[in-house]
Design a protein around this motif. Structure first.
Motif, PDB file in Angstrom:
ATOM      1  N   ALA A  94       8.987   0.073   2.821  1.00  0.00           N
ATOM      2  CA  ALA A  94       9.569   0.938   3.302  1.00  0.00           C
ATOM      3  C   ALA A  94       7.952   0.706   4.657  1.00  0.00           C
ATOM      4  O   ALA A  94       8.602  -0.284   5.752  1.00  0.00           O
TER       5      ALA A  94
ATOM      6  N   ASP B 221       4.523   9.401   6.596  1.00  0.00           N
ATOM      7  CA  ASP B 221       4.436  10.614   5.613  1.00  0.00           C
ATOM      8  C   ASP B 221       4.670   9.550   3.909  1.00  0.00           C
ATOM      9  O   ASP B 221       3.747  10.022   3.753  1.00  0.00           O
TER      10      ASP B 221
ATOM     11  N   ASP C 198       8.325   7.947   8.743  1.00  0.00           N
ATOM     12  CA  ASP C 198       8.812   7.898   7.423  1.00  0.00           C
ATOM     13  C   ASP C 198       7.875   6.983   6.689  1.00  0.00           C
ATOM     14  O   ASP C 198       7.691   7.401   5.535  1.00  0.00           O
TER      15      ASP C 198
ATOM     16  N   ARG D  93      11.670   5.751  13.911  1.00  0.00           N
ATOM     17  CA  ARG D  93      11.715   6.577  12.584  1.00  0.00           C
ATOM     18  C   ARG D  93      11.448   6.337  11.593  1.00  0.00           C
ATOM     19  O   ARG D  93      11.011   6.786  10.432  1.00  0.00           O
TER      20      ARG D  93
END
Length: 114
Positions: A79, A53, A50, A46
């Protein structure tokens, strides 16, 4: 016109763009490889998705000189760091390489956010 001839980006912004695109590639590869590793890899997958992107979007914002790129750079750096922390917990080569690429990307994104 070759992309290398686009000169509206500073050297720092061009480096960050390159790092973001490399991070997106590493994350897509890592997420795909993690899917074959079995249980316990959901968070890694996941986060990698993320980050792939976010880094792609950030690169696009920098190239078009969006007024929002600095704000996105901070989110992107956060992130990348969180995903690198996760990847480093796994002994798989793809996770370790991904973490290394993400650390470099986070560093240049932090510079863009400053």
């Amino acid at each position: 016109m070759a992309l290398t001839e686009i000169d509206h980006l500073s050297d720092e912004m061009a480096e960050c763009t390159d790092n973001c695109l490399e991070a997106a590639q590493a994350c897509e590869w890592c997420a795909d490889a993690c899917a074959d590793e079995g249980e316990g890899m959901a968070r890694c997958i996941r986060l990698c998705r993320d980050v792939a992107d976010l880094t792609t979007l950030h690169a696009r914002f920098m190239v078009r000189q969006s007024a929002f790129h600095a704000e996105l750079a901070a989110v992107c750096a956060d992130a990348c760091e969180e995903c690198a922390d996760e990847c480093e917990q796994h002994d798989h080569d793809h996770c370790q390489l991904c973490a290394e690429v993400l650390r470099e990307c986070a560093e240049t994104c932090r510079e863009m956010a400053a």
